[in-house]
Design a protein around this motif. Structure first.
Motif, PDB file in Angstrom:
ATOM      1  N   GLU A 433     -57.962 -21.353   1.590  1.00  0.00           N
ATOM      2  CA  GLU A 433     -57.892 -19.331   1.246  1.00  0.00           C
ATOM      3  C   GLU A 433     -58.717 -18.759   1.658  1.00  0.00           C
ATOM      4  OE1 GLU A 433     -54.556 -18.589   0.624  1.00  0.00           O
ATOM      5  OE2 GLU A 433     -55.174 -17.613  -1.015  1.00  0.00           O
ATOM      6  N   ILE A 438     -59.225 -13.021   6.608  1.00  0.00           N
ATOM      7  CA  ILE A 438     -59.394 -11.457   6.742  1.00  0.00           C
ATOM      8  C   ILE A 438     -59.518 -10.976   5.961  1.00  0.00           C
ATOM      9  CG2 ILE A 438     -58.059 -10.042   8.270  1.00  0.00           C
ATOM     10  CD1 ILE A 438     -55.937 -12.808   9.179  1.00  0.00           C
ATOM     11  N   PHE A 439     -61.466 -10.427   6.409  1.00  0.00           N
ATOM     12  CA  PHE A 439     -61.937  -8.965   5.238  1.00  0.00           C
ATOM     13  C   PHE A 439     -62.600  -8.023   6.426  1.00  0.00           C
ATOM     14  CE2 PHE A 439     -63.972 -13.410   6.249  1.00  0.00           C
ATOM     15  CZ  PHE A 439     -65.113 -12.697   6.763  1.00  0.00           C
ATOM     16  N   ILE A 451     -60.878 -14.805  -3.666  1.00  0.00           N
ATOM     17  CA  ILE A 451     -60.061 -15.416  -3.053  1.00  0.00           C
ATOM     18  C   ILE A 451     -59.759 -17.195  -3.054  1.00  0.00           C
ATOM     19  CG2 ILE A 451     -59.414 -15.598  -0.643  1.00  0.00           C
ATOM     20  CD1 ILE A 451     -59.892 -12.152  -0.401  1.00  0.00           C
ATOM     21  N   LYS A 454     -59.320 -18.244  -5.962  1.00  0.00           N
ATOM     22  CA  LYS A 454     -57.855 -18.190  -7.298  1.00  0.00           C
ATOM     23  C   LYS A 454     -57.114 -19.113  -7.070  1.00  0.00           C
ATOM     24  CE  LYS A 454     -54.745 -14.685  -8.091  1.00  0.00           C
ATOM     25  NZ  LYS A 454     -53.039 -15.446  -7.828  1.00  0.00           N
ATOM     26  N   GLU A 554     -48.429 -23.156  -0.095  1.00  0.00           N
ATOM     27  CA  GLU A 554     -47.418 -22.486   0.657  1.00  0.00           C
ATOM     28  C   GLU A 554     -48.000 -23.236   2.414  1.00  0.00           C
ATOM     29  OE1 GLU A 554     -49.429 -18.900  -0.183  1.00  0.00           O
ATOM     30  OE2 GLU A 554     -49.172 -19.870  -2.064  1.00  0.00           O
ATOM     31  N   ARG A 556     -47.773 -21.760   5.049  1.00  0.00           N
ATOM     32  CA  ARG A 556     -49.547 -20.834   5.616  1.00  0.00           C
ATOM     33  C   ARG A 556     -50.547 -22.395   5.291  1.00  0.00           C
ATOM     34  NH1 ARG A 556     -52.762 -18.018   2.514  1.00  0.00           N
ATOM     35  NH2 ARG A 556     -51.154 -17.219   0.313  1.00  0.00           N
TER      36      ARG A 556
ATOM     37  N   ILE B 438     -55.352 -15.205 -13.740  1.00  0.00           N
ATOM     38  CA  ILE B 438     -55.830 -16.264 -14.656  1.00  0.00           C
ATOM     39  C   ILE B 438     -57.163 -15.834 -14.492  1.00  0.00           C
ATOM     40  CG2 ILE B 438     -55.959 -17.861 -15.870  1.00  0.00           C
ATOM     41  CD1 ILE B 438     -53.121 -18.634 -15.341  1.00  0.00           C
ATOM     42  N   GLN B 447     -63.891  -8.693  -8.803  1.00  0.00           N
ATOM     43  CA  GLN B 447     -63.501 -10.587  -8.414  1.00  0.00           C
ATOM     44  C   GLN B 447     -61.526  -9.492  -8.125  1.00  0.00           C
ATOM     45  OE1 GLN B 447     -65.712 -12.526 -11.394  1.00  0.00           O
ATOM     46  NE2 GLN B 447     -65.785 -13.974  -9.844  1.00  0.00           N
ATOM     47  N   ALA B 450     -61.021  -7.907  -5.727  1.00  0.00           N
ATOM     48  CA  ALA B 450     -60.361  -8.908  -3.981  1.00  0.00           C
ATOM     49  C   ALA B 450     -59.510  -9.655  -4.112  1.00  0.00           C
ATOM     50  CB  ALA B 450     -61.961 -10.102  -3.915  1.00  0.00           C
ATOM     51  N   ILE B 451     -59.089  -9.876  -5.691  1.00  0.00           N
ATOM     52  CA  ILE B 451     -57.786 -10.954  -5.750  1.00  0.00           C
ATOM     53  C   ILE B 451     -56.585 -10.233  -5.293  1.00  0.00           C
ATOM     54  CG2 ILE B 451     -56.286 -12.149  -7.059  1.00  0.00           C
ATOM     55  CD1 ILE B 451     -58.538 -13.128  -8.577  1.00  0.00           C
ATOM     56  N   LYS B 454     -56.282  -9.072  -1.490  1.00  0.00           N
ATOM     57  CA  LYS B 454     -56.498 -10.347  -0.142  1.00  0.00           C
ATOM     58  C   LYS B 454     -54.861 -10.581   0.689  1.00  0.00           C
ATOM     59  CE  LYS B 454     -56.760 -14.743   0.955  1.00  0.00           C
ATOM     60  NZ  LYS B 454     -55.078 -15.130   0.811  1.00  0.00           N
ATOM     61  N   TRP B 457     -55.278  -7.332   2.653  1.00  0.00           N
ATOM     62  CA  TRP B 457     -56.360  -8.563   3.621  1.00  0.00           C
ATOM     63  C   TRP B 457     -55.394  -9.464   4.726  1.00  0.00           C
ATOM     64  CZ3 TRP B 457     -61.098  -9.168   0.725  1.00  0.00           C
ATOM     65  CH2 TRP B 457     -61.684  -7.637   0.645  1.00  0.00           C
ATOM     66  N   ASP B 458     -54.381  -9.633   4.413  1.00  0.00           N
ATOM     67  CA  ASP B 458     -53.678 -10.983   5.420  1.00  0.00           C
ATOM     68  C   ASP B 458     -53.156 -11.038   6.215  1.00  0.00           C
ATOM     69  OD1 ASP B 458     -54.852 -13.529   4.658  1.00  0.00           O
ATOM     70  OD2 ASP B 458     -52.978 -13.703   2.560  1.00  0.00           O
ATOM     71  N   GLN B 459     -52.713  -9.565   6.391  1.00  0.00           N
ATOM     72  CA  GLN B 459     -52.020  -8.566   7.248  1.00  0.00           C
ATOM     73  C   GLN B 459     -52.857  -7.481   8.380  1.00  0.00           C
ATOM     74  OE1 GLN B 459     -49.167  -9.931   8.506  1.00  0.00           O
ATOM     75  NE2 GLN B 459     -49.152 -11.204   6.317  1.00  0.00           N
ATOM     76  N   ALA B 460     -54.541  -7.553   7.705  1.00  0.00           N
ATOM     77  CA  ALA B 460     -54.809  -6.807   8.519  1.00  0.00           C
ATOM     78  C   ALA B 460     -54.697  -5.427   7.820  1.00  0.00           C
ATOM     79  CB  ALA B 460     -54.929  -6.805  10.312  1.00  0.00           C
ATOM     80  N   GLU B 554     -43.495 -14.757  -2.217  1.00  0.00           N
ATOM     81  CA  GLU B 554     -43.779 -16.375  -2.312  1.00  0.00           C
ATOM     82  C   GLU B 554     -43.159 -16.581  -3.799  1.00  0.00           C
ATOM     83  OE1 GLU B 554     -47.674 -17.589  -2.648  1.00  0.00           O
ATOM     84  OE2 GLU B 554     -48.189 -16.410  -0.650  1.00  0.00           O
TER      85      GLU B 554
END
Lengths: 591, 591
Positions: A433, A438-439, A451, A454, A554, A556, B438, B447, B450-451, B454, B457-460, B554
């Protein structure tokens, strides 16, 4: 002398001076993390060998404050020393100041050696204890008198590295530093931190184990640059090269008098990276401007030569690791292997590689329950025999002329349990992860930390250390300003930074799991949402798939893992013999 | 008077005083976010109506500094005003100080109204401009002279709320505050922030739109507590109840002279929540101790009565929202609906609920491209007609005697595109990641932020606002100290805190998506890795599944979604008629 006897002598000295509390930090006059023997004060005083901690001694108590990485080790090492372990909630936070504040009387004296305490820390101690009108005494080195045969300052030769290795010459680096100083309206800049100095002057040494630095200070003005170093350390030709770059040399101890001789103007210092004692030398007529050393920020962003060399170095390190793990898999059945002996074999494989200089930190070769100690160092007493069962954790790295490596892998030597597999898979999931994130531009380490954690938090598990640290280029394996951890540190991740990503899960008494790659921050894309960065994996060491429970991942994550392992094969294939390549290809086969 | 004419008059006054730069913040003497009309200075000066921003006026430039939530709105509102938009990189950070520092001459004057600037901000301005020897002038209200018919201070009645609603009486709350003061060695405590005061004295009012607070100050010592408030606002019986709790009343404006009259001892103030002008009144002989108001931290952790009442309030709000969305779905085909008219209908549904007091903020009823303005407020000019196509974003909330709500939902009115569905699903995925997290004790807002980001961000993709804010209990919809955003704010998430989780994706000119629930932090489990917390969903409003692209989620996200929607049906079912329940059950059917 026993630790208790030493403690008694320290308390006698404290009593003579009317000192209520004496603070001994793990540091040297350069605010180093890894210390020359002369400054291994904690080890001398109480036997604790961890790389981070602080002793606070009062008449009634003697406490070691350290973080979760060292809880188990400290508990063992402090037995029967008279010292008690105090658990830090957060790595590096001086929580003992709160403790002092709650325990001391109004007006009591608190002492330390101002050479071992940063200016920032000393100021913090003063501020926090101000309400109690504490008397701060900053010139007490109570160990000196009782430390028989205390090691001298190291005197190992220093040497310059070629511009083709450094990627930038000293003149150009000085131009950048001076531009920064001009912008900050500073006339002088004092550098105490050894890696900053090493970077700026393209100089290296071997005064400190594992860190290729040389003990020195530097003072830079707009027309001069002086390195304060033991004169005998520098070769004539290096001195002449430096001279051609406008850099002169003075004796190491001259720094104090030279700083004191500055009568006016302004001086830029890094309060975290300069000792209190040295700042005390600055005349009141000189304006002190504080901030992060410009070299710290410049050094963190690797230039193209450094990046290209690091990529090549990773191949060398990957070859050594491949050979090692292949050898270990075959040799473990023969018996006779110990944590220490296999670490030596690994060192041998690294030494075969051109440009290898030494280990970048003490190898953590940790079998079974030793793996639960994140910074375990096998000793002749503790070194266990490896058997064909249980988990083996190996965290190691090398200093090469072309880069610094740091990598952790865990393998099962046999009979893996479901708990081991689950923990391994969760750690791997977290690591993937982080590595595949990508950030947006402006993201800080604490966000990458969250991240990465998590997937581990999701199963109500956690680890007590940071997720990653900055890594130098043929320099310290820990370097700032960036860090991936839970703390609120507002340092943006910039393209060109090298950082580790190393989540873990630790089961005291059973095993520890940590998987670590070094990553390079790179530009990814610009779109209507802004600019995005990503990480390029630098480390090239196959990640064992035998412990992976695919159901916990997963697709990915599986894709990343397969692609990463495939890349390791591709990049190393040209440097392995056919047997080695066969072994690696098999290890790297997709799941 | 046009904005340009006003600007001219301000500049004339500045010129007369030799002022280089004039700063107008969005604030009042209580450091409020939502302002009484008297203090809507930005709207008066330049027409900008956003809830956060700062004007900096010099002879040559007039700039509004605001954050991404308001870029589009500010661009439109500043047209032809003479003001220029300056984009803040981070919400709430006074980046204009850097700008001043780079633009102003040595020794120039910088002015502001010290009643509208927090002590912390004023000190920061002083420190940052110290190198330039800036002359800081803190008593300039240049608007007063040119603001014809400037509204007076609001005089709406204040009232006490019952202990059964508050869950704790004033006496007990004062005991806690005094224990804190004792611990801090403080003799006095000055409270300026209206929500802190409202919480401490169980008092509410309607001086500020949407925030049920009353304009007042308070001064607490170990034997006295005084509320400084317009005397006519308080009923005789409330005054007598307060008197029985050891609380007396003085006139609003007396606070300045009373603070000035303190001759010795120590006073605790919150530098962020107290205006500079008031701190200036404190005698030099009085020691100022700074920190977060104890009430801010106490208030943030809801007691059991507050939590139970909030849960009941969420049912009421959920019923109103269910009726609204059912009505909208049926009515949209008939035409004639506008952003403003549907917001009125929603208000009607909320008003039917017992205990409803008013909106907790201006409803964001945003159709199609208006949704891309995160803080859009429909005006008679902008209000668009809703048609059976495109996305509709509704962000709204209510003040109820038993709690404060804030919820955002997005629905498609027809012909959803793949881009809309993808963005919706990614936002939902982020929101579920945050809501289902959790996390160990000690985790901070950055934090969780960011979670939540995520998956986006993963898809920009990204969003330019924070992920969540603290929410009051029948109090301000934004409250501290906790916040879920990208900033390095070291406030731990504690059980009992209420926070929003509201990620988004915005496509200017097209649409905006944001999905928001309020969550309660709760204890989850304790194990060998430590203590873990989690979030309980408080908001009860079905999340539309029509826009969900399951392939992007998911299974655990789908499970969470189905379970959440099921829970909405279960909790609301007893309060809906059969047609409403049928509609809701259908909407909530598992995917």
């Amino acid at each position: 002398m026993t630790y208790k006897e030493k403690l008694l002598l320290i308390r006698q000295a404290m009593n003579n001076d009317g000192v209520y509390a004496y603070i001994i930090p793990s540091s040297d006059p350069h605010m180093s993390e890894y210390l020359p023997d002369r400054f291994k004060c904690l080890e001398f005083a109480c036997g604790f060998t961890g790389s981070a901690g602080t002793l606070v001694i009062t008449a009634k108590e003697a406490n070691l404050w350290t973080d979760a990485r060292y809880f188990v080790q400290a508990t063992e090492q402090l037995e029967r020393t008279g010292y008690k372990l105090m658990a830090l909630h957060a790595q590096g936070v001086p929580e003992y100041i709160q403790w002092l504040s709650g325990n001391m009387e109004h007006g009591a004296s608190v002492a330390f050696d101002g050479k071992l305490v940063s200016f920032q820390l000393a100021e913090l101690i003063k501020t926090e204890l101000n309400g109690l009108n504490a008397n701060i005494v900053s010139d007490k080195d109570y160990l000196e008198a009782i430390w028989i045969n205390r090691p001298a300052l190291p005197q190992k030769p220093a040497y310059l590295i070629d511009e083709l290795i450094a990627g930038e010459n000293v003149i150009d680096k000085l131009i950048k530093v001076r531009a920064f100083l001009k912008n900050m309206r500073a006339d002088y800049h004092l550098i105490s931190s050894l890696d900053d100095l090493a970077w700026l002057f393209n100089i290296r040494g071997s005064d400190v184990k594992c860190n290729p630095v040389t003990l020195a200070f530097a003072l830079i003005s707009h027309d001069k640059a002086i390195i304060f170093i033991e004169l005998s350390k520098i070769k004539e030709e290096d001195r002449s090269y430096l001279s051609d770059s406008g850099v002169s040399i003075s004796s190491y101890n001259d720094i104090y008098t030279v700083v004191k001789s500055i009568a006016s103007g302004s001086i830029f210092i890094d309060p975290k990276r300069t000792c209190f004692e040295l700042v005390q030398q600055i005349n009141a007529s000189v304006k002190v401007i504080q901030g992060t050393n410009p070299t710290t920020n410049l050094k963190a962003i690797k230039n193209l030569v450094e990046i290209e060399n690091t990529r090549k170095t990773m191949i060398k390190d990957g070859v050594a690791l491949t050979r090692f793990f292949k050898w270990l898999e075959e040799a473990v059945n023969s018996g006779q292997l110990t944590e220490i002996s296999v670490a030596k074999i690994l060192l041998g494989f690294r030494e075969e590689q051109a440009g290898f200089v030494g280990e970048s930190f003490d190898t953590i070769s940790a079998y079974r329950e030793h793996g639960a100690l994140p910074h375990y160092k096998a000793t002749t007493q503790s070194s266990t025999e490896l058997k064909p069962e249980g988990l083996f954790l190996l965290d190691s790295g090398g200093q090469y002329i072309g880069g610094t490596t740091d990598v952790t892998r865990v393998i099962s030597l046999g009979n893996a349990t479901d708990e081991e597999k689950t923990d391994y898979t969760l750690v791997l999931k977290g690591m993937i992860e982080g590595c595949s994130a990508i950030f947006p531009k402006g993201t800080r380490g604490y966000q990458i930390d969250a991240i990465t954690r998590k997937p581990i938090w999701d199963q109500a598990r956690n680890y007590g250390h940071g997720t990653g640290h900055g890594v130098g280029y043929f320099l310290n394996v820990h370097e700032g300003p960036h860090v991936f951890n839970t703390a609120a540190i507002p340092v943006d991740i910039e393209p060109g930074m090298i950082t580790s990503i190393e989540p873990g899960i630790y089961r005291p008494g059973k095993y520890g799991i940590r998987i670590e790659n070094l990553v390079l921050s790179v530009k990814d894309q610009i779109n209507e949402f802004g600019e995005f960065y990503a990480f390029e994996a630098l480390t090239l060491a196959v990640i064992d798939t035998g412990l992976v429970m695919s159901a916990l991942l997963e697709q990915r994550h599986i894709d990343w893992l397969n692609q990463y392992n495939q890349q390791v094969v591709e990049k190393l294939s040209g440097y392995l013999d056919s047997e080695e390549l066969k072994w690696l290809t098999n290890k790297a086969r997709p799941i």
